[in-house]
Design a protein around this motif. Structure first.
Motif, PDB file in Angstrom:
ATOM      1  N   ALA A   1       1.831  11.936  -1.683  1.00 23.68           N
ATOM      2  CA  ALA A   1       2.912  12.309  -0.763  1.00 23.68           C
ATOM      3  C   ALA A   1       4.174  11.501  -1.001  1.00 23.68           C
ATOM      4  O   ALA A   1       5.285  12.041  -0.928  1.00 23.68           O
ATOM      5  N   ASP A   2       4.036  10.191  -1.273  1.00 26.96           N
ATOM      6  CA  ASP A   2       5.200   9.311  -1.362  1.00 26.96           C
ATOM      7  C   ASP A   2       5.851   9.292  -2.738  1.00 26.96           C
ATOM      8  O   ASP A   2       6.992   8.828  -2.869  1.00 26.96           O
TER       9      ASP A   2
ATOM     10  N   LEU B   1     -11.827  10.972  -2.744  1.00 29.46           N
ATOM     11  CA  LEU B   1     -10.634  11.730  -3.097  1.00 29.46           C
ATOM     12  C   LEU B   1     -10.939  13.226  -3.031  1.00 29.46           C
ATOM     13  O   LEU B   1     -11.984  13.672  -3.502  1.00 29.46           O
TER      14      LEU B   1
ATOM     15  N   SER C   1      -3.474   0.332  -3.341  1.00 28.46           N
ATOM     16  CA  SER C   1      -3.051  -0.979  -2.857  1.00 28.46           C
ATOM     17  C   SER C   1      -2.535  -1.788  -4.040  1.00 28.46           C
ATOM     18  O   SER C   1      -2.889  -1.526  -5.194  1.00 28.46           O
TER      19      SER C   1
ATOM     20  N   GLU D   1       0.847  -1.191   0.000  1.00 26.71           N
ATOM     21  CA  GLU D   1       0.000   0.000   0.000  1.00 26.71           C
ATOM     22  C   GLU D   1       0.882   1.241   0.000  1.00 26.71           C
ATOM     23  O   GLU D   1       2.038   1.202   0.424  1.00 26.71           O
ATOM     24  N   ALA D   2       0.321   2.336  -0.499  1.00 23.78           N
ATOM     25  CA  ALA D   2       1.081   3.588  -0.549  1.00 23.78           C
ATOM     26  C   ALA D   2       0.119   4.748  -0.713  1.00 23.78           C
ATOM     27  O   ALA D   2      -1.045   4.575  -1.100  1.00 23.78           O
ATOM     28  N   GLU D   3       0.605   5.921  -0.397  1.00 25.45           N
ATOM     29  CA  GLU D   3      -0.119   7.163  -0.659  1.00 25.45           C
ATOM     30  C   GLU D   3       0.653   7.853  -1.776  1.00 25.45           C
ATOM     31  O   GLU D   3       1.696   8.461  -1.547  1.00 25.45           O
TER      32      GLU D   3
ATOM     33  N   THR E   1      -5.116  15.864  -2.722  1.00 24.37           N
ATOM     34  CA  THR E   1      -4.443  15.858  -1.424  1.00 24.37           C
ATOM     35  C   THR E   1      -3.898  14.469  -1.105  1.00 24.37           C
ATOM     36  O   THR E   1      -2.842  14.344  -0.488  1.00 24.37           O
ATOM     37  N   ARG E   2      -4.628  13.429  -1.558  1.00 25.11           N
ATOM     38  CA  ARG E   2      -4.202  12.046  -1.303  1.00 25.11           C
ATOM     39  C   ARG E   2      -4.637  11.170  -2.467  1.00 25.11           C
ATOM     40  O   ARG E   2      -5.648  11.428  -3.113  1.00 25.11           O
ATOM     41  N   LEU E   3      -3.898  10.098  -2.704  1.00 26.04           N
ATOM     42  CA  LEU E   3      -4.282   9.076  -3.670  1.00 26.04           C
ATOM     43  C   LEU E   3      -3.808   7.734  -3.115  1.00 26.04           C
ATOM     44  O   LEU E   3      -2.796   7.173  -3.530  1.00 26.04           O
ATOM     45  N   PRO E   4      -4.537   7.178  -2.122  1.00 24.55           N
ATOM     46  CA  PRO E   4      -4.128   5.906  -1.518  1.00 24.55           C
ATOM     47  C   PRO E   4      -4.377   4.739  -2.471  1.00 24.55           C
ATOM     48  O   PRO E   4      -5.433   4.649  -3.105  1.00 24.55           O
TER      49      PRO E   4
ATOM     50  N   ARG F   1      -5.003   9.228 -11.157  1.00 19.49           N
ATOM     51  CA  ARG F   1      -6.393   9.174 -10.690  1.00 19.49           C
ATOM     52  C   ARG F   1      -7.327   8.793 -11.827  1.00 19.49           C
ATOM     53  O   ARG F   1      -8.203   7.933 -11.670  1.00 19.49           O
TER      54      ARG F   1
END
Length: 449
Positions: A178-179, A425, A442, A173-175, A437-440, A295
């Motif tokens: 940010a990552d 999102l 898996s 998993e990752a974001e 702001t985020r895109l989590p 996205r």
């Protein structure tokens, strides 16, 4: 492409006393035309810029036409140019619509701590230089960028992308924002311009603070300027070969090549400011281009093939984002050098016009069937237009970095999938640049390297 002879509205321009005296609900007075009272001017930066931009620009066009009155923080009035034809007209006429921010008729109302100063304020950078001096400065900038080799840039981007993915690929998993997306363009640009890679994460956050226009905007701008200044000073002691050093040589501040483009006309402070502009303008929109494209590919079945190793739809997804979800939403700006009319509006000398690339991209005059306009149609405004457009070498660098970033993560994590519902999102709170702001995500864990 000339202004209408008979304006369809008679709203007083932002620079008039009536506009300056307007209440908190708007910086321009209400117009009374054939359709009745015009809705109050929009506050630039409201929630709909993040949640519903397509609907927002549609409503602005319905209520105000192709040039809409808006209000900036501090009740400062401006015009938002959302018409495709009108935006082309403004960006094609640098004499009438100047990039010189000194012309603004609202400076006496701008506080010293105004959060939009990094975006609109009086600066020494190329962004606010006009005429022959701008063209000569642009030659220095493009001369520095033109030496970037595409294959070396791609290899550098791949290496740095792999390094970032190695940090999270074993977890499953990752974001991604940010990552990955918010880090990679900055790290690549620091390599190109000679900034220390060790300061990458802090600089990326400072850039984001500056662009968001919030309470940390001025501090973010100062942090970036200080870092670039230290790097330029160090080049005089420890010369290296990168974009910044080439710009300094072209402007006479370092010994070496002489292409007779520039003498020592430009100060070191101006070079520092131009490097700052290129790093900021290169990092954040590219990061958002990566995030917005991933996205789209993770939420739209039309692009699912790329998630299983295909290459053919990555370019289409990137192109569609520049039409539908462009990182560069609204850009400040242009200032009228004399009284004029455009889009049915009376513009006063010194009025600020904000360029809405997103609004123009949604204009029904060029989107008659509301299609996504993929398949190679590049008539979007996402990189600007006219002599202050994004330089071609910079566009090429951004495209190589963004495409390589997407290719590498899809290669390394072939079953990557969105870890939350698409409706969860959210967008960064900025009317200027549009990004997540985020895109989590898996995926099946894979070993590093």
């Amino acid at each position: 492409m000339t202004p209408p002879d008979s304006p369809s509205a008679t709203t007083d321009a932002p620079g008039t006393p009536a506009a300056q005296a307007a209440p908190a609900t708007g910086g321009c007075p209400v117009a009374h035309g054939a359709g009745g009272a015009e809705p109050a001017p929009l506050l630039l930066g409201g929630d709909r810029f993040q949640s519903d931009p397509i609907g927002l620009y549609r409503d602005l066009r319905r209520d105000h036409g192709p040039v809409a009155p808006v209000v900036l923080p501090g009740k400062l009035p401006a015009w938002l140019v959302i018409g495709y034809r009108e935006l082309h007209q403004v960006t094609s006429d640098p004499v009438l619509y100047s990039r010189d921010s000194d012309l603004w008729n609202q400076w006496d109302r701008v506080p010293e701590n105004w959060p939009l100063l990094p975006m609109i304020g009086k600066q020494e950078s190329i962004l606010y230089t006009v005429g022959e001096r701008h063209r000569r400065r642009a030659a220095v900038m493009e001369g520095g960028l033109e030496a970037v080799e595409a294959h070396e840039l791609r290899a550098t981007t791949e290496r740095l992308a792999d390094s970032l993915i190695d940090d999270f690929c074993g977890s499953g998993e990752a974001e991604v924002i940010a990552d990955y997306a918010m880090m990679l363009p900055a790290l690549v640009l620091f390599q190109l311009f000679g900034l220390p890679e060790s300061e990458g994460r802090g600089l990326a956050h400072a850039i984001n603070d500056m662009i968001n226009g919030g309470e940390r905007a001025l501090a973010g701008q100062q942090h970036i300027r200080e870092c670039v200044g230290r790097m330029v000073a160090d080049l005089h002691v420890h010369p290296r070969d990168h974009v910044t050093s080439r710009m300094l040589r072209l402007s006479g501040h370092l010994p070496g090549e002489d292409r007779s483009v520039i003498t020592d006309e430009f100060s070191a402070a101006e070079i520092i400011q131009d490097v700052l502009v290129m790093v900021v303008a290169g990092h954040q929109p590219t990061a958002d281009w990566i995030g917005n494209t991933l996205r789209l590919m993770l939420t739209d079945t039309r692009f699912a093939a790329s998630l299983f190793g295909g290459r053919h739809s990555i370019a289409e997804a990137m192109n569609e984002v520049l039409w539908e979800d462009t990182p560069s939403q609204n850009i400040a700006g242009r200032w009228a050098t004399r009284d004029t009319h455009i889009g049915g509006r009376r513009i006063r000398e010194g009025d600020l016009l904000i360029l809405s690339f997103a609004g123009a991209n949604y204009d029904p005059l060029v989107r008659t069937d509301q299609s996504a306009l993929t398949g190679g149609n590049n008539a979007f405004f996402s990189f600007g237009h006219g002599e202050h457009r994004c330089p071609f070498p910079a566009r090429e660098i951004a495209e190589i970095v963004a495409r390589t970033a997407i290719e590498v993560i899809l290669d390394r994590l072939p079953d990557i999938d969105l870890a939350v519902a698409a409706e969860e999102l959210t967008r960064r709170p900025s009317p200027w640049l549009r990004g997540l702001t985020r895109l989590p995500v898996s995926f099946t864990p894979v070993p590093a390297g």
